[in-house]
Design a protein around this motif. Structure first.
Motif, PDB file in Angstrom:
ATOM      1  N   LEU A  24       0.829  -1.197   0.000  1.00  0.00           N
ATOM      2  CA  LEU A  24       0.000   0.000   0.000  1.00  0.00           C
ATOM      3  C   LEU A  24       0.871   1.257   0.000  1.00  0.00           C
ATOM      4  N   PHE A  25       1.948   1.230   0.786  1.00  0.00           N
ATOM      5  CA  PHE A  25       2.842   2.383   0.846  1.00  0.00           C
ATOM      6  C   PHE A  25       3.508   2.636  -0.512  1.00  0.00           C
ATOM      7  N   ALA A  26       3.908   1.538  -1.176  1.00  0.00           N
ATOM      8  CA  ALA A  26       4.540   1.656  -2.491  1.00  0.00           C
ATOM      9  C   ALA A  26       3.580   2.248  -3.511  1.00  0.00           C
ATOM     10  N   LEU A  27       2.313   1.811  -3.467  1.00  0.00           N
ATOM     11  CA  LEU A  27       1.320   2.339  -4.395  1.00  0.00           C
ATOM     12  C   LEU A  27       1.090   3.829  -4.151  1.00  0.00           C
ATOM     13  N   ILE A  28       1.021   4.207  -2.886  1.00  0.00           N
ATOM     14  CA  ILE A  28       0.824   5.625  -2.543  1.00  0.00           C
ATOM     15  C   ILE A  28       1.990   6.454  -3.045  1.00  0.00           C
ATOM     16  N   LEU A  29       3.235   5.918  -2.896  1.00  0.00           N
ATOM     17  CA  LEU A  29       4.425   6.626  -3.338  1.00  0.00           C
ATOM     18  C   LEU A  29       4.424   6.817  -4.853  1.00  0.00           C
ATOM     19  N   ILE A  30       4.023   5.774  -5.572  1.00  0.00           N
ATOM     20  CA  ILE A  30       3.970   5.846  -7.035  1.00  0.00           C
ATOM     21  C   ILE A  30       2.980   6.908  -7.483  1.00  0.00           C
ATOM     22  N   VAL A  31       1.789   6.925  -6.848  1.00  0.00           N
ATOM     23  CA  VAL A  31       0.766   7.906  -7.195  1.00  0.00           C
ATOM     24  C   VAL A  31       1.237   9.318  -6.878  1.00  0.00           C
ATOM     25  N   ALA A  32       1.882   9.474  -5.721  1.00  0.00           N
ATOM     26  CA  ALA A  32       2.350  10.792  -5.313  1.00  0.00           C
ATOM     27  C   ALA A  32       3.407  11.314  -6.274  1.00  0.00           C
ATOM     28  N   CYS A  33       4.338  10.423  -6.667  1.00  0.00           N
ATOM     29  CA  CYS A  33       5.391  10.839  -7.593  1.00  0.00           C
ATOM     30  C   CYS A  33       4.818  11.198  -8.956  1.00  0.00           C
ATOM     31  N   SER A  34       3.807  10.450  -9.375  1.00  0.00           N
ATOM     32  CA  SER A  34       3.213  10.724 -10.685  1.00  0.00           C
ATOM     33  C   SER A  34       2.547  12.079 -10.705  1.00  0.00           C
ATOM     34  N   LYS A  35       2.078  12.571  -9.572  1.00  0.00           N
ATOM     35  CA  LYS A  35       1.412  13.870  -9.518  1.00  0.00           C
ATOM     36  C   LYS A  35       2.409  15.011  -9.574  1.00  0.00           C
ATOM     37  N   ASP A  36       3.741  14.692  -9.382  1.00  0.00           N
ATOM     38  CA  ASP A  36       4.736  15.731  -9.481  1.00  0.00           C
ATOM     39  C   ASP A  36       4.940  16.192 -10.916  1.00  0.00           C
ATOM     40  N   LYS A  37       4.583  15.381 -11.904  1.00  0.00           N
ATOM     41  CA  LYS A  37       4.731  15.724 -13.311  1.00  0.00           C
ATOM     42  C   LYS A  37       3.493  16.493 -13.765  1.00  0.00           C
ATOM     43  N   PRO A  38       3.669  17.698 -14.304  1.00  0.00           N
ATOM     44  CA  PRO A  38       2.506  18.483 -14.739  1.00  0.00           C
ATOM     45  C   PRO A  38       1.692  17.748 -15.785  1.00  0.00           C
ATOM     46  N   ASP A  39       0.375  18.009 -15.772  1.00  0.00           N
ATOM     47  CA  ASP A  39      -0.499  17.388 -16.763  1.00  0.00           C
ATOM     48  C   ASP A  39      -0.040  17.753 -18.168  1.00  0.00           C
ATOM     49  N   GLY A  40       0.038  16.746 -19.042  1.00  0.00           N
ATOM     50  CA  GLY A  40       0.377  16.977 -20.429  1.00  0.00           C
ATOM     51  C   GLY A  40       1.855  17.053 -20.714  1.00  0.00           C
ATOM     52  N   GLU A  41       2.733  17.026 -19.696  1.00  0.00           N
ATOM     53  CA  GLU A  41       4.165  17.151 -19.946  1.00  0.00           C
ATOM     54  C   GLU A  41       4.693  15.917 -20.644  1.00  0.00           C
ATOM     55  N   ALA A  42       5.466  16.157 -21.719  1.00  0.00           N
ATOM     56  CA  ALA A  42       6.027  15.047 -22.479  1.00  0.00           C
ATOM     57  C   ALA A  42       7.193  14.428 -21.731  1.00  0.00           C
ATOM     58  N   SER A  43       7.509  13.176 -22.057  1.00  0.00           N
ATOM     59  CA  SER A  43       8.637  12.486 -21.439  1.00  0.00           C
ATOM     60  C   SER A  43       9.293  11.620 -22.491  1.00  0.00           C
ATOM     61  N   GLY A  44      10.611  11.770 -22.651  1.00  0.00           N
ATOM     62  CA  GLY A  44      11.328  10.973 -23.642  1.00  0.00           C
ATOM     63  C   GLY A  44      12.743  11.474 -23.794  1.00  0.00           C
ATOM     64  N   ASP A  45      13.434  10.976 -24.818  1.00  0.00           N
ATOM     65  CA  ASP A  45      14.846  11.286 -25.012  1.00  0.00           C
ATOM     66  C   ASP A  45      15.090  12.312 -26.117  1.00  0.00           C
ATOM     67  N   TYR A  46      14.047  12.898 -26.660  1.00  0.00           N
ATOM     68  CA  TYR A  46      14.204  13.734 -27.840  1.00  0.00           C
ATOM     69  C   TYR A  46      14.074  15.224 -27.486  1.00  0.00           C
ATOM     70  N   SER A  47      14.628  16.058 -28.392  1.00  0.00           N
ATOM     71  CA  SER A  47      14.641  17.504 -28.164  1.00  0.00           C
ATOM     72  C   SER A  47      14.310  18.250 -29.451  1.00  0.00           C
ATOM     73  N   ILE A  48      13.828  19.483 -29.270  1.00  0.00           N
ATOM     74  CA  ILE A  48      13.605  20.408 -30.378  1.00  0.00           C
ATOM     75  C   ILE A  48      14.390  21.667 -30.073  1.00  0.00           C
ATOM     76  N   SER A  49      15.174  22.135 -31.031  1.00  0.00           N
ATOM     77  CA  SER A  49      15.920  23.373 -30.855  1.00  0.00           C
ATOM     78  C   SER A  49      15.683  24.291 -32.039  1.00  0.00           C
ATOM     79  N   GLY A  50      15.953  25.570 -31.850  1.00  0.00           N
ATOM     80  CA  GLY A  50      15.768  26.528 -32.929  1.00  0.00           C
ATOM     81  C   GLY A  50      16.226  27.906 -32.518  1.00  0.00           C
ATOM     82  N   LYS A  51      16.022  28.865 -33.406  1.00  0.00           N
ATOM     83  CA  LYS A  51      16.396  30.259 -33.166  1.00  0.00           C
ATOM     84  C   LYS A  51      15.297  31.154 -33.699  1.00  0.00           C
ATOM     85  N   PHE A  52      14.740  31.999 -32.844  1.00  0.00           N
ATOM     86  CA  PHE A  52      13.657  32.902 -33.209  1.00  0.00           C
ATOM     87  C   PHE A  52      14.256  34.204 -33.722  1.00  0.00           C
ATOM     88  N   VAL A  53      13.837  34.617 -34.924  1.00  0.00           N
ATOM     89  CA  VAL A  53      14.441  35.782 -35.561  1.00  0.00           C
ATOM     90  C   VAL A  53      13.370  36.718 -36.110  1.00  0.00           C
TER      91      VAL A  53
END
Length: 377
Positions: free
Chosen positions: A8-37
């Motif tokens: 039960l403690f492990a499940l609570i910890l998993i849920v709590a940690c998952s709430k630290d990530k903002p809704d809709g935030e992407a997760s992965g190894d990729y990036s986008i870069s650019g220059k605004f001109v």
């Protein structure tokens, strides 16, 4: 029982940690870069707001650095909408990471501004901010016509009889044939009409425009209060006396008026990002954070005092005025109601087609003015 409690403690910890990530935030190894001109594809726009959306949900946000660059990291392979904005100067594009095979970063290179605010420039004899706007790409690439309205600053009554008999000095200095008045009303009709003023996001008042319409300055005050952005230089200060309540709010103008006598000064830049932007992008030397300001009109308007709680100064240097020699601030921005104001005691150079250090300073402050009020989405 202990195993159940541990589970039960492990499940609570998993849920709590998952709430630290903002809704809709992407997760992965990729990036986008650019220059605004800028729209000309050349000049960096710093401190622009970069947002990445997935299905209209914000997943990443950043700001461009002094070179206009940004990177959005920890992204999954997917399709996104990228928007970049500096006030009402903005662009939006779809980006896909699904086709990336070997590279982990999608480099978009230079991303120019594609959406512009509605801009009006009122011409003046001594200042040509329209040249700066034109040179950074606010121009139709096919017709070469400016993508902003130009209003005759001396046309205050009968346009047909008054249109071209003035401005001998201004006409001699204006080399671009496209930068002539291009609307069917003059400054008199413009400043007298709150409806006309409201058509624009930003209004530029050049130094050397007609000064006889100050009785209608309250319309400019209302324009700013309602969300408009106002640029005024040097002798156009007279149209700020209403918004400053005769010098009792924001700033006061030195009397005797137009008594500045210095034609040049080495001024200290008071903004670190501006120092970095001008040095990194244009290879302009900024020793000890100072630049030479050499675009003062003989008899320029000095700002006497300003409210440090409401007004942001940009440059500071030794000048002479009314027989006095002392350090003075030379450019300012402040908010009023839902809008904002930029005032400068100096202005653009009128005798060259190449951008000068002074015009780069003006260019930067124009974008900062544009960002003082973020438009409602």
């Amino acid at each position: 029982m202990k195993k159940s409690i541990s589970l039960l403690f492990a499940l609570i910890l998993i849920v709590a940690c998952s709430k630290d990530k903002p809704d809709g935030e992407a997760s992965g190894d990729y990036s986008i870069s650019g220059k605004f001109v800028t729209p000309n594809g050349l000049d960096a726009v710093s401190k622009a707001n970069v947002k990445l959306f997935k299905d209209d949900v914000l997943v990443k946000e950043a700001f461009t650095d002094s070179e206009g660059k940004f990177t959005l990291s920890e992204l999954a392979k997917d399709d996104y909408e990228l928007t970049i904005s500096k006030g009402a100067f903005r662009t939006s594009t779809m980006v896909t990471l699904a086709d990336l095979i070997d590279a982990l970063t999608l480099d978009l290179d230079s991303i120019p501004i594609s959406e512009l605010p509605s801009i009006a420039v009122v011409t003046g004899s001594w200042d040509h901010i329209e040249d700066v706007l034109y040179n950074i790409g606010l121009v139709d690439p096919v017709t070469q016509e400016p993508l902003f309205d130009i209003i005759d600053g001396y046309d205050v009554s009968d346009r047909n009889s008054n249109h071209n008999h003035h401005r001998e000095n201004a006409t001699a200095n204006r080399n671009n044939p496209f930068l002539q008045p291009n609307v069917d009303f003059g400054f008199g009709d413009f400043i007298e009409s709150p409806a006309l003023l409201a058509n624009y996001d930003i209004i530029f008042l050049n130094c050397g425009l007609n000064e006889s319409k100050t009785d209608y300055s309250n319309n400019l005050t209302d324009y700013v209060n309602n969300g408009g952005l106002l640029y005024a230089t040097d002798w156009a200060y007279t149209y700020l006396n209403d918004i400053t309540v005769g010098g009792n709010q924001y700033m006061s103008f030195y009397d005797p008026y137009k008594s500045g006598s210095s034609l040049s000064t080495d001024a200290q830049i008071l903004n670190e990002d501006l120092i970095d932007w001008i040095a990194l992008n244009f290879n302009i030397q900024i020793p000890n954070g100072t630049v030479t300001i050499d675009e003062f009109l003989g008899g320029w308007q000095v700002v006497d005092t300003y409210d440090q709680a409401t007004v942001l100064p940009w440059l500071y240097g030794p000048v002479e005025y009314d027989g006095i020699s002392e350090d003075k601030h030379l450019a300012y921005t402040f908010l009023h109601g839902d809008g904002g104001v930029l005032y400068s005691s100096f202005h653009t150079e009128n005798n060259t087609t190449d951008a000068t250090t002074v015009e780069r300073l003006m260019q930067y402050m124009v974008f900062e003015l544009a960002d003082m009020k973020v438009p409602v989405e």
